[in-house]
Design a protein around this motif. Sequence first.
Motif: not given
Length: 344
Positions: A308-322
């Motif tokens: 949805i937000m056009a984030w890289e899948e391999n970093t999505v967990e980190r971004i979600i935590r942020r």
Amino acid sequence: MVTLELKGLHRVRSKGRVYWYAWRGGPRVLGEPGTPEFVASYNQAIDSVTTPDNSRFRSLVALYKASPDYKKLAHSTRRNWGPWLDRIADHFGELRIAQFDRPERIRPIIRQWRAKYAEKPRTADYGMQVLSRVLSYAVDPLGKIASNPCEGIKQIYNHSDNDRSEIIWTDGDIAHLKKTCSVEIAHAIDLAAHTGLRAGDLLRLSWSHVGEDAIVIPTGKSGRRREAIIPLYQELRDVLARIPKRSPVILTHSKKGPWAPGSLTKAFDTAKEEAWSKGDNLHFHDLRGTAATKFYLAGLTAREIAEIMAWEENTVERIIRRYVGRGAAIKEKIRRLNEVRSRT
């Protein structure tokens, strides 16, 4: 005598003879003035100065600037990186590339350069980011050095001092700002909080991006190589229904025209100061976290939120935590645990 128009030529008379040099103190120009041999010799001397020595670091910067990797960066990123690339070329330019293949010796030199900006830690780290990208390019695909000597050099900016990982807009915050802000700012806030789009993408968002089931827009941060695909859930449909269609783009200012770059966030900051006279720690960018929280609490997976937000899948967990507040994340875990228990 033939009139010469070659810039910088230096004439010397010695023992009754005339000698020509490409410039004062430069190499001698061979041949008779005005002949093709003379012109070719002059041009060769000039090229020896203007063409970077391929063994020097300056040539790496030039290669990176001309590379597809650099050209694929977003325009705003190139605008910010350009001056840094020039500073890097000026400082390290005459060093041999081979010196960067000896990490234990080049790292102290890199740290000394970074120390020039130590009073502004984030600026220093930003410069290091650009330098590291050039050196990574030298590793692959150029193969000029074996490893990136910037790796292992820690950042000096302490992110924990300015951690925004749990700062998101609540419904109460948005309602408070709407009491005093213009209707145009209110539309922008609602759209940001329900889509998670960056301010730059919101300004480009047009009615043509709105399909039957989703908003689909190439993101500016990715150089428009990735698309944000935002499902038209009911709350988002309601937001769009409240915005009048008075321009090809969705968000407009009070005079019914598109916002200029930077003008939306400037108007937002003014509205925020009016709503909270003493200032507030909420930024427009934090509305992305609000959207991510909405998606997460709705039960979407990390992969779905990344799409949805056009984030890289391999970093999505980190971004979600942020971006997703800790309290919201805990509540979601409780909800899932309760669901599992209810099935047993």
